[in-house]
Motif scaffolding. Structure first.
Motif, PDB file in Angstrom:
ATOM      1  N   THR A 154       0.844  -1.198   0.000  1.00 22.32           N
ATOM      2  CA  THR A 154       0.000   0.000   0.000  1.00 22.32           C
ATOM      3  C   THR A 154       0.878   1.246   0.000  1.00 22.32           C
ATOM      4  O   THR A 154       0.598   2.224  -0.695  1.00 22.32           O
ATOM      5  CB  THR A 154      -0.894   0.006   1.252  1.00 22.32           C
ATOM      6  OG1 THR A 154      -1.349  -1.310   1.477  1.00 22.32           O
ATOM      7  CG2 THR A 154      -2.085   0.917   1.066  1.00 22.32           C
ATOM      8  N   GLU A 155       1.954   1.168   0.787  1.00 21.58           N
ATOM      9  CA  GLU A 155       2.857   2.309   0.868  1.00 21.58           C
ATOM     10  C   GLU A 155       3.536   2.554  -0.478  1.00 21.58           C
ATOM     11  O   GLU A 155       3.638   3.686  -0.943  1.00 21.58           O
ATOM     12  CB  GLU A 155       3.894   2.039   1.963  1.00 21.58           C
ATOM     13  CG  GLU A 155       4.631   3.258   2.433  1.00 21.58           C
ATOM     14  CD  GLU A 155       6.005   3.346   1.806  1.00 21.58           C
ATOM     15  OE1 GLU A 155       6.423   4.483   1.543  1.00 21.58           O
ATOM     16  OE2 GLU A 155       6.633   2.295   1.563  1.00 21.58           O
ATOM     17  N   ARG A 156       3.954   1.474  -1.137  1.00 24.60           N
ATOM     18  CA  ARG A 156       4.594   1.605  -2.459  1.00 24.60           C
ATOM     19  C   ARG A 156       3.625   2.185  -3.476  1.00 24.60           C
ATOM     20  O   ARG A 156       3.999   2.964  -4.343  1.00 24.60           O
ATOM     21  CB  ARG A 156       5.078   0.229  -2.943  1.00 24.60           C
ATOM     22  CG  ARG A 156       6.372  -0.204  -2.305  1.00 24.60           C
ATOM     23  CD  ARG A 156       6.551  -1.707  -2.393  1.00 24.60           C
ATOM     24  NE  ARG A 156       6.850  -2.188  -3.746  1.00 24.60           N
ATOM     25  CZ  ARG A 156       8.078  -2.411  -4.206  1.00 24.60           C
ATOM     26  NH1 ARG A 156       9.119  -2.160  -3.429  1.00 24.60           N
ATOM     27  NH2 ARG A 156       8.271  -2.888  -5.408  1.00 24.60           N
ATOM     28  N   ARG A 157       2.389   1.782  -3.349  1.00 23.03           N
ATOM     29  CA  ARG A 157       1.378   2.250  -4.281  1.00 23.03           C
ATOM     30  C   ARG A 157       1.129   3.743  -4.131  1.00 23.03           C
ATOM     31  O   ARG A 157       0.986   4.461  -5.109  1.00 23.03           O
ATOM     32  CB  ARG A 157       0.085   1.505  -4.014  1.00 23.03           C
ATOM     33  CG  ARG A 157      -0.664   1.125  -5.240  1.00 23.03           C
ATOM     34  CD  ARG A 157      -1.647   0.054  -4.841  1.00 23.03           C
ATOM     35  NE  ARG A 157      -3.001   0.587  -4.987  1.00 23.03           N
ATOM     36  CZ  ARG A 157      -3.659   0.518  -6.131  1.00 23.03           C
ATOM     37  NH1 ARG A 157      -3.091  -0.019  -7.178  1.00 23.03           N
ATOM     38  NH2 ARG A 157      -4.874   0.969  -6.213  1.00 23.03           N
ATOM     39  N   ALA A 158       1.101   4.180  -2.865  1.00 23.12           N
ATOM     40  CA  ALA A 158       0.860   5.600  -2.593  1.00 23.12           C
ATOM     41  C   ALA A 158       1.959   6.421  -3.246  1.00 23.12           C
ATOM     42  O   ALA A 158       1.722   7.489  -3.796  1.00 23.12           O
ATOM     43  CB  ALA A 158       0.844   5.842  -1.090  1.00 23.12           C
ATOM     44  N   ARG A 159       3.182   5.895  -3.176  1.00 24.43           N
ATOM     45  CA  ARG A 159       4.310   6.622  -3.751  1.00 24.43           C
ATOM     46  C   ARG A 159       4.105   6.780  -5.259  1.00 24.43           C
ATOM     47  O   ARG A 159       4.384   7.814  -5.836  1.00 24.43           O
ATOM     48  CB  ARG A 159       5.596   5.841  -3.482  1.00 24.43           C
ATOM     49  CG  ARG A 159       6.789   6.726  -3.338  1.00 24.43           C
ATOM     50  CD  ARG A 159       8.030   5.920  -3.076  1.00 24.43           C
ATOM     51  NE  ARG A 159       7.959   5.090  -1.871  1.00 24.43           N
ATOM     52  CZ  ARG A 159       8.851   4.124  -1.611  1.00 24.43           C
ATOM     53  NH1 ARG A 159       9.834   3.874  -2.453  1.00 24.43           N
ATOM     54  NH2 ARG A 159       8.754   3.416  -0.530  1.00 24.43           N
ATOM     55  N   ILE A 160       3.604   5.731  -5.881  1.00 26.47           N
ATOM     56  CA  ILE A 160       3.412   5.779  -7.326  1.00 26.47           C
ATOM     57  C   ILE A 160       2.235   6.668  -7.689  1.00 26.47           C
ATOM     58  O   ILE A 160       2.285   7.444  -8.630  1.00 26.47           O
ATOM     59  CB  ILE A 160       3.173   4.359  -7.870  1.00 26.47           C
ATOM     60  CG1 ILE A 160       4.459   3.564  -7.784  1.00 26.47           C
ATOM     61  CG2 ILE A 160       2.671   4.403  -9.299  1.00 26.47           C
ATOM     62  CD1 ILE A 160       4.292   2.095  -8.041  1.00 26.47           C
ATOM     63  N   SER A 161       1.181   6.597  -6.890  1.00 30.31           N
ATOM     64  CA  SER A 161      -0.054   7.259  -7.321  1.00 30.31           C
ATOM     65  C   SER A 161       0.101   8.773  -7.335  1.00 30.31           C
ATOM     66  O   SER A 161      -0.569   9.455  -8.092  1.00 30.31           O
ATOM     67  CB  SER A 161      -1.219   6.846  -6.440  1.00 30.31           C
ATOM     68  OG  SER A 161      -1.062   7.397  -5.166  1.00 30.31           O
ATOM     69  N   SER A 162       1.021   9.309  -6.503  1.00 25.03           N
ATOM     70  CA  SER A 162       1.189  10.759  -6.512  1.00 25.03           C
ATOM     71  C   SER A 162       1.710  11.225  -7.862  1.00 25.03           C
ATOM     72  O   SER A 162       1.511  12.360  -8.260  1.00 25.03           O
ATOM     73  CB  SER A 162       2.116  11.206  -5.392  1.00 25.03           C
ATOM     74  OG  SER A 162       3.445  10.885  -5.702  1.00 25.03           O
ATOM     75  N   VAL A 163       2.386  10.338  -8.583  1.00 24.16           N
ATOM     76  CA  VAL A 163       2.894  10.682  -9.906  1.00 24.16           C
ATOM     77  C   VAL A 163       1.754  10.970 -10.856  1.00 24.16           C
ATOM     78  O   VAL A 163       1.787  11.897 -11.648  1.00 24.16           O
ATOM     79  CB  VAL A 163       3.726   9.510 -10.477  1.00 24.16           C
ATOM     80  CG1 VAL A 163       4.073   9.769 -11.935  1.00 24.16           C
ATOM     81  CG2 VAL A 163       4.975   9.315  -9.651  1.00 24.16           C
ATOM     82  N   PHE A 164       0.695  10.158 -10.742  1.00 24.72           N
ATOM     83  CA  PHE A 164      -0.321  10.210 -11.771  1.00 24.72           C
ATOM     84  C   PHE A 164      -1.285  11.386 -11.625  1.00 24.72           C
ATOM     85  O   PHE A 164      -2.095  11.635 -12.484  1.00 24.72           O
ATOM     86  CB  PHE A 164      -1.070   8.882 -11.825  1.00 24.72           C
ATOM     87  CG  PHE A 164      -0.150   7.769 -12.219  1.00 24.72           C
ATOM     88  CD1 PHE A 164       0.372   7.741 -13.502  1.00 24.72           C
ATOM     89  CD2 PHE A 164       0.245   6.799 -11.313  1.00 24.72           C
ATOM     90  CE1 PHE A 164       1.245   6.739 -13.885  1.00 24.72           C
ATOM     91  CE2 PHE A 164       1.116   5.798 -11.693  1.00 24.72           C
ATOM     92  CZ  PHE A 164       1.624   5.759 -12.977  1.00 24.72           C
ATOM     93  N   GLU A 165      -1.163  12.110 -10.481  1.00 25.05           N
ATOM     94  CA  GLU A 165      -1.996  13.287 -10.329  1.00 25.05           C
ATOM     95  C   GLU A 165      -1.520  14.392 -11.256  1.00 25.05           C
ATOM     96  O   GLU A 165      -2.262  15.300 -11.577  1.00 25.05           O
ATOM     97  CB  GLU A 165      -1.921  13.793  -8.893  1.00 25.05           C
ATOM     98  CG  GLU A 165      -2.730  12.968  -7.920  1.00 25.05           C
ATOM     99  CD  GLU A 165      -2.478  13.440  -6.508  1.00 25.05           C
ATOM    100  OE1 GLU A 165      -2.734  14.616  -6.226  1.00 25.05           O
ATOM    101  OE2 GLU A 165      -1.984  12.630  -5.702  1.00 25.05           O
ATOM    102  N   ASP A 166      -0.256  14.372 -11.608  1.00 24.38           N
ATOM    103  CA  ASP A 166       0.326  15.495 -12.333  1.00 24.38           C
ATOM    104  C   ASP A 166       0.507  15.179 -13.806  1.00 24.38           C
ATOM    105  O   ASP A 166       0.909  14.096 -14.175  1.00 24.38           O
ATOM    106  CB  ASP A 166       1.688  15.832 -11.722  1.00 24.38           C
ATOM    107  CG  ASP A 166       1.540  16.274 -10.285  1.00 24.38           C
ATOM    108  OD1 ASP A 166       0.590  17.016 -10.007  1.00 24.38           O
ATOM    109  OD2 ASP A 166       2.362  15.858  -9.450  1.00 24.38           O
ATOM    110  N   GLN A 167       0.233  16.175 -14.621  1.00 30.55           N
ATOM    111  CA  GLN A 167       0.485  16.042 -16.052  1.00 30.55           C
ATOM    112  C   GLN A 167       1.738  16.817 -16.439  1.00 30.55           C
ATOM    113  O   GLN A 167       2.053  16.958 -17.603  1.00 30.55           O
ATOM    114  CB  GLN A 167      -0.700  16.574 -16.864  1.00 30.55           C
ATOM    115  CG  GLN A 167      -1.791  15.553 -17.072  1.00 30.55           C
ATOM    116  CD  GLN A 167      -2.765  15.551 -15.916  1.00 30.55           C
ATOM    117  OE1 GLN A 167      -3.259  16.596 -15.538  1.00 30.55           O
ATOM    118  NE2 GLN A 167      -3.016  14.389 -15.333  1.00 30.55           N
ATOM    119  N   ASN A 168       2.416  17.348 -15.438  1.00 31.28           N
ATOM    120  CA  ASN A 168       3.497  18.269 -15.696  1.00 31.28           C
ATOM    121  C   ASN A 168       4.637  17.935 -14.737  1.00 31.28           C
ATOM    122  O   ASN A 168       4.435  17.871 -13.519  1.00 31.28           O
ATOM    123  CB  ASN A 168       2.955  19.687 -15.468  1.00 31.28           C
ATOM    124  CG  ASN A 168       3.976  20.765 -15.711  1.00 31.28           C
ATOM    125  OD1 ASN A 168       5.043  20.768 -15.107  1.00 31.28           O
ATOM    126  ND2 ASN A 168       3.632  21.700 -16.584  1.00 31.28           N
TER     127      ASN A 168
END
Lengths: 458, 882
Positions: A384-398
């Motif tokens: 879950t922790e690893r996933r959270a780290r990845i998911s913050s990437v996908f919020e941004d288009q820039n």
């Protein structure tokens, strides 16, 4: 009082801008894929500026970040004007002639730059005539000086920086009959700005830096990991060579007073800058200009204040240090950013975060249970922790926005903590500057295929 | 069937991880007929060569040898049961949506149960039962539908409450459940050992098994299998069976004559744990939580849990190679959603220690159904593969059906839904398969709702009018790769998005289709029906007529210009195809069949037409765009466009004429529709399609013309009691059983295929009867809609299942079509179904456990036929396909 994630996003994304180089513009294939840029203000109004433009009469692309101090006037002027000075410095003699003839005969001018601007990046309309005249004087001198030699990029960058700073200084000394413009040129000259500019043309990358913004190259190693290569040196008290240089330029008697509390004359953080005539003009000149200047200037304590131990001006220069780098296929991106970013993040982290963002690959070691004793609950927590780290990437288009999110919101584990992010962004204006500086970032992405092909051609 | 790579990998892993499991699976190895190194050389000749020693290959060998075929060689590239079979979770589950799959699973379960006794090989068979959980009401409806099917098949099954779930399984969190389905007889097995047991029995029956022998290619001569090449030499054979699992596609393409077997592998993960503190009982039921996308079974005191994630990882797209083995590693990040679902379902497992995450590739097919049958291009080449992760559940039954197919010429059940010939070359692109299986694998757990369309691999075959129709609001479905219009969304109207439109109740397009139906009945509509399969058969002499007269049951010796509806029957009188044939000239015929008949019908005719260079058959499907002008004003539109008299005197029904429409000449116009409404089919050479369509639409304006789609067509044909091949009709249905005697000319003066069987039925009566049911107390707005496969009850007793259903906008009632059988009340023996038997019953249709009263009819409502031009037209056009 907390900001919701959408509120946080709307703040972070307010100034984001992306430009993608058209893949086939009919001429040549660019080594630049495109760039992402963004700014997060801490000062109100923000004192950072950014610029990006494609040179139309020569090849190459210009990108720069400008960190203003003592107001934003100088940074604003430099962001509008510097690229024209650079472009003109790079132009061959014939083109300069052609342009001058066009102006002379009132014909349409060849466009020199194609700007890539966020709607908030404004140009001053009132000063455009004044700025244009100064620029024209510059190219007329270049035409007269015609050396016949092809222009060296490094030299062009240095000349452009110095010339612009000189023009800023002159315009303030001469003044302008229009009282608005007169006040403007004085504000520009009395405030200051650092500049970190990149010129990319094929595999040739030049970084011209004045002050403490920084350029950093993101390199992907063979194993897929990311490393950072500095392409500029900070001009501040932490740079021994720079301290050395300043000391060399002044009598030994001043040695002690030159750098105090890590500041130039105990006042200024950057050791090189545009504007800041208080560190360049003689005391007499400063007094004369201030006294004959408009009331606003005359009433301003800062402008009237003469730095202590001010004996042998100038103490400050706008001359940039230029670094040339031949791009290689493993050089994936360039980050230009004002010190607001570098204060909070190590360049190695910047390289990794941007690299993973751009490639979409998160170089997290795959987990293997192997012979370890792991329970389902522990594994679940870890995943879950690893996933959270990845998911913050996908919020941004820039990529720049993504970097700002990390710069402001990172917790001690290097992951974005929403609570922290929310707190930092909801600070009242007057407090914001205490916790963070203006941040301006440009992330330029390179086309490894083109770079690889160029390399092979050479 | 499995790769040797896998085996090597597995040995290393399993040895390291669990000696007990390994010991168990391999304890019977000595009973297997071969020990290494190869003591026996390959035979030079065999009747049958089976490639693949997994559950499928061994099951086929087992059943063939039981049926008396002895001269069989089974080849396995690695070792027996070492591929997917070894890795799979070993769950035997009968909870299946498709009836033929359900029958296979039920047979498998019964076979495995007695296999240990029969062979002496320990199979680990344990009757644990299974519980399928429902987190939503829709899921519960779906389970109830399966429960209805299981119950009428005599498989015990009940819908239970969450509390009952908790009583059956101590670890389950039931707080988010609305109900569940309990199937007490479902079982667990050690799949590798089941396969070894089957191999053992087969080998006792004389089957030769050779491990470490790989087939490099299959030799073909004159369209027949003649032998196989292996790395250990050649074997001549008459039959080849490709049971190579995920390598079946490649193996199919390795011969000089490629055999398309559309399947693609995906990684599949499951978790093994150490035992609980208090080890789980081996009798604990298996849990399937489709809404959580997981299954959980007990395993050696701990659990085994895997699932079907939303983002599957397809692999081996570019075929097999060394490098790829490295990809078969645990991917915990990928497994995270399934692990979350597991811990949500069984929170107490948090403290349980992990043993391993197993990566077991499975093969998936484009339509989620397995692949079996004979190749349409190579005779004697049989296939059994593509199990969509249900290989153990299907293994027994599938092997049995394939063996029957080979020995008897056809299985004992209708396996068309699984027939390799439902696919053609068009489903064989690797890109298509890769994309499609990524959609199919998650579907294993998705809600199966009526009228569901695949989203990937679309827009492959289209009509030239596609863009035109699309711009007018067409919504599309796909059949055999061809895009067909469902209905047209009027401008300004929005339908629900895909996910929200999933329903077992009244769909959102109800009124849209209603208005299309109304237009067909009152004015005129255009339906693009270009997907139909179209063949032209012609000869220099009478060969075409003679051959067709033999292969079709109706009389085709009609005057030129006539159209005949006829069945293409098998020896038992069952429908292999249902088609319309127009006699274009004395010596050439134009044949129109259902869309998905393209491969099957071609192969059937090719194999039966005489090998005569003067007789030619051509697939002209792609040459014609077919427009159906349907409705009472169709005649007006057509006559204005052609300046030709279209009155019944000049253009009687079931007539075919080449004429001009607008500027375009040579349009083949037939006075038939597929719904019983008046109208015409226009077969238009494709370059004229747009022109003719534009002309028709312009001219039709004053008659109120509009576009319509297949949903309107479907409602129209079902309310008129028209059966359609592939849905209502199959190889086990004869014309006598569906009221089509009039399409059979027993006295046409020459023999035809199926004649004897039909004569016998005519004398003795039929054992099932196609019947129409009108739902009486069904509320269209509030009640669950019928679909197909609903059990039919007569006087409270089960008599058959529905095959299709639709809402009739004219009757304002639901209409279900289905077959009624007559079982003796005491013995269960099948009795003749008479008209009286049908008429004298009280009927109910079971929709997801709820029974609705229904009125049975053997003939359609004559009032529905608005337009009667020839006395016998109703009967003659009593034919439909979709």
């Amino acid at each position: 009082f907390y900001l919701t994630p959408p509120q946080v996003n709307s703040i972070l994304k307010a100034n984001e801008y992306s430009f993608k180089v058209p893949e086939f513009d009919g001429k040549n294939v660019s080594s630049v894929l495109g760039f992402d840029s963004n700014q997060l203000p801490a000062n109100a109004p923000i004192e950072d500026r950014r610029s990006a433009a494609t040179c139309l009469q020569t090849r190459g692309m210009l990108l720069g970040v400008f960190d203003g101090h003592a107001g934003c006037a100088c940074a604003q002027a430099v962001s509008e004007r510097l690229f024209y000075y650079i472009a003109v410095s790079l132009l061959p003699h014939e083109t300069l002639l052609e342009i001058e003839n066009a102006v002379e005969s009132g014909r349409a001018l060849l466009p020199i730059l194609q700007w890539h601007k966020h709607p908030n990046d404004y140009f001053s309309k009132e000063a455009s005539k004044l700025y244009f005249n100064s620029l024209r004087t510059y190219w007329q001198e270049l035409i007269d000086l015609n050396s016949g030699e092809t222009t060296d990029v490094k030299e062009a960058l240095i000349n452009a920086f110095k010339r612009l700073d000189n023009d800023i200084s002159l315009e303030a000394q001469v003044g302008d009959p229009n009282s608005f413009l007169n006040y403007l040129v004085l504000r520009v000259a009395f405030s200051g700005a650092t500049a970190c500019v990149a010129h990319v043309d094929g595999v040739d990358l030049h970084i011209a830096n004045t002050g403490d913004s920084r350029a950093m190259l993101g390199v992907q190693e063979e194993d897929g990991s990311w490393s950072a290569v500095n392409l500029s040196y900070d001009h501040n008290a932490q740079n021994e060579h720079e301290v050395e240089r300043v000391k060399m330029e002044h009598p030994k008697s001043e040695e002690k007073s030159l750098v105090k509390q890590d500041r130039l004359l105990g006042l200024l953080m950057p050791f090189r800058a545009f504007g800041d005539v208080k560190f360049k003009w003689s005391i007499e000149l400063q007094k004369r200009v201030v006294e004959s200047g408009p009331d606003q200037l005359n009433d301003n304590e800062y402008t009237k204040f003469i730095p202590p131990n001010y004996h042998t001006p100038p103490y400050l220069t706008a001359e940039p240090e230029v670094i040339h780098h031949k791009l290689r296929p493993q050089d994936k991106f360039l980050v230009l950013a004002t010190d607001g970013l570098w204060e909070t993040m190590h360049r190695q982290d910047v390289a990794r975060i941007v690299g993973e963002y751009l490639t979409g690959v998160h170089h997290q070691q795959p987990i293997a249970v192997g012979g370890y004793k792991v329970t389902l609950g522990q594994m679940h927590g870890l995943l879950t922790e690893r996933r959270a780290r990845i998911s913050s990437v996908f919020e941004d288009q820039n990529a720049a926005t993504h970097l700002i999110r990390h710069a402001v919101g990172n917790n001690e584990f290097g992951t974005v903590d929403h609570e922290r992010l929310s707190k930092m962004l909801s600070l009242p204006e007057e407090l914001a500057r205490m916790y963070r500086d203006d941040i301006t970032i440009i992330v330029v992405q390179f086309n490894s295929h083109v770079i690889g092909a160029c390399q092979n051609d050479e | 069937a499995g790769g040797m790579f896998l085996r090597l990998l597995s040995d290393v892993r399993w040895r390291a991880v669990n000696r007990k499991w390994r010991g168990m699976t391999c304890s019977q190895r000595s009973t297997s007929s071969t020990a290494e190194p190869h003591p026996v050389s390959l035979p030079a000749k065999a009747q049958v060569v089976i490639c693949g020693g997994g559950i499928m290959g061994t099951s086929v060998a087992y059943h063939l040898s039981k049926m008396g075929w002895k001269d069989i060689v089974l080849l396995e590239q690695g070792r027996l049961a070492a591929g997917t079979t070894r890795f799979c979770a070993g769950i035997v589950s009968t909870a299946r949506h498709v009836s033929i799959e359900l029958k296979m699973a039920d047979y498998s379960n019964k076979l495995y149960q007695q296999l240990e006794q029969e062979t002496g090989v320990k199979t680990g068979y344990m009757k644990t039962g299974s519980i399928s959980l429902a987190q939503t009401q829709d899921r519960l409806i779906s389970l109830k539908r399966i429960a209805s099917s299981l119950n009428v098949m005599g498989i015990p099954c009940e819908i239970i409450t969450p509390k009952q779930v908790a009583q059956l399984h101590p670890l389950i969190n039931i707080h988010d459940l609305v109900g569940a389905m309990y199937v007490p007889e479902d079982a667990l097995v050690s799949s590798a050992n089941v396969s070894l047991a089957l191999a053992t029995a087969a080998s006792r029956n004389g089957v030769q098994i050779h491990e470490r022998t790989s087939v490099s290619h299959v030799s073909v001569q004159k369209g027949r299998v003649t032998g196989v090449e292996t790395d250990r030499g050649q074997i001549q054979c008459q039959y080849f069976v490709n049971c190579a699992g995920q390598w079946a596609y490649e193996l199919g393409h390795s011969g000089e004559e490629p055999v398309n077997i559309p399947l693609h592998a995906c990684e599949h993960f499951y978790l093994l744990t150490h035992p609980l503190k208090e080890p789980l009982a081996s009798s604990l039921p298996t849990i399937v939580d489709p809404d959580g996308r997981i299954y959980i079974r007990n395993w050696q005191g701990g659990i085994l849990s895997g699932g079907f994630e939303k983002n599957p990882k397809p692999l081996f797209t570019e075929g097999r190679n060394q490098l790829e083995i490295q990809n078969l590693q645990e991917d915990w990040d990928h497994f995270e959603p399934l692990l979350s679902a597991l811990l949500r379902r069984m929170p107490d497992l948090e403290a349980l220690q992990i043993m391993q995450l197993v990566n077991c590739p499975e093969s998936f097919t484009p339509d989620m159904r397995c692949i079996m049958g004979e190749s349409p291009t190579v005779r004697g080449y049989f296939v059994l593969a593509g199990m969509n992760s249900a290989g153990i559940s299907y293994g027994g039954g599938a092997g049995k059906y394939l063996a029957e197919w080979m020995v008897n010429g056809y299985p004992s059940e209708n396996v068309w839904p699984l027939d390799l010939k439902r696919f053609g070359t068009l489903q064989s692109s690797r890109t298509f398969l890769r994309h499609r299986v990524m959609e199919v694998m998650p579907l294993m757990c998705d809600l199966k709702v009526p009228r569901w369309d695949f989203q990937t691999g679309r827009q492959l075959r289209t009509s030239p009018l596609y863009d035109r129709l699309d711009a007018q609001g067409a919504r599309w479905m796909e059949k055999h790769g061809f895009e067909r219009v469902k209905y047209f969304v009027p401008p300004g109207k929005d339908l629900l998005d895909l996910d929200q439109s999933k329903t077992f109740y009244k769909p959102d397009w109800f009124d849209i289709v209603g208005s299309e139906v109304k237009c067909c009945k009152e004015a005129v509509c255009v339906i693009d029906m270009s997907s139909f399969t179209k063949f032209e058969i012609s000869s220099t002499g009478d060969q075409a007529l003679e051959s067709l007269q033999y292969l079709f049951s109706n009389d085709l010796d009609v005057p030129v210009g006539h159209v005949v509806h006829t069945g293409m029957l098998n020896e038992k009188g069952g429908y292999e195809n249902d088609c319309s044939i127009a006699r274009l000239s004395k010596r050439s015929f134009f044949m129109i069949s259902p869309t998905d008949q393209q491969v099957h019908c071609w192969a059937w005719l090719k194999n039966r037409l005489p090998d005569d260079s003067n007789l030619t058959m051509e697939d002209v499907t792609w040459k014609y765009t077919a427009l159906n002008l349907i409705g009472p004003r169709a005649v007006d539109v057509l006559s204005e466009l052609s300046y030709a008299p279209i009155t019944p005197e000049h253009f009687p029904s079931l007539f075919c004429k080449e004429m001009s429409v607008g500027y375009a000449n040579g349009i083949r116009v037939m006075s038939i529709t597929h719904t019983g409404e008046p109208g015409f089919m226009l077969y238009i050479p494709i370059e004229y399609a747009l022109h003719v369509y534009n002309e028709v639409m312009n001219m039709g304006q004053k008659y109120g013309i509009r576009n319509a789609g297949y949903y309107a067509l479907r409602s129209l044909r079902i309310e008129k009691f028209f059966a359609f091949w592939g849905q209502d009709l199959d190889a086990f249905t004869t014309p006598m059983e569906c009221g089509r005697e009039f399409q059979v000319k027993l006295d046409k003066g020459m023999q035809f295929v199926g004649q004897e069987a039909l004569l016998e039925q005519k004398q003795n009566g039929v054992y099932k009867r196609f019947t129409m049911f009108i739902l009486e107390d069904h509320d269209t707005d509030m009640d669950l809609w019928p679909w197909w496969g609903e059990p039919i009850f007569r006087n409270g007793r089960y008599v058959g299942k529905t095959t299709s259903s639709a809402y009739s906008y004219t009757l304002e009632r639901h209409v279900c079509l289905g077959f009624v059988q007559h079982f003796d009340e005491k013995t269960g023996e099948e009795l003749v179904v008479t008209t009286d038997f049908i008429n004298q019953g009280e009927y109910e249709i079971d929709i997801a456990g709820q029974r609705f009263q229904a009125k049975a009819k053997l003939y359609p409502f004559s009032s529905l036929f608005t337009h009667r031009r020839r006395k016998d037209e109703v009967e003659l056009s009593g034919y439909q396909r979709e």
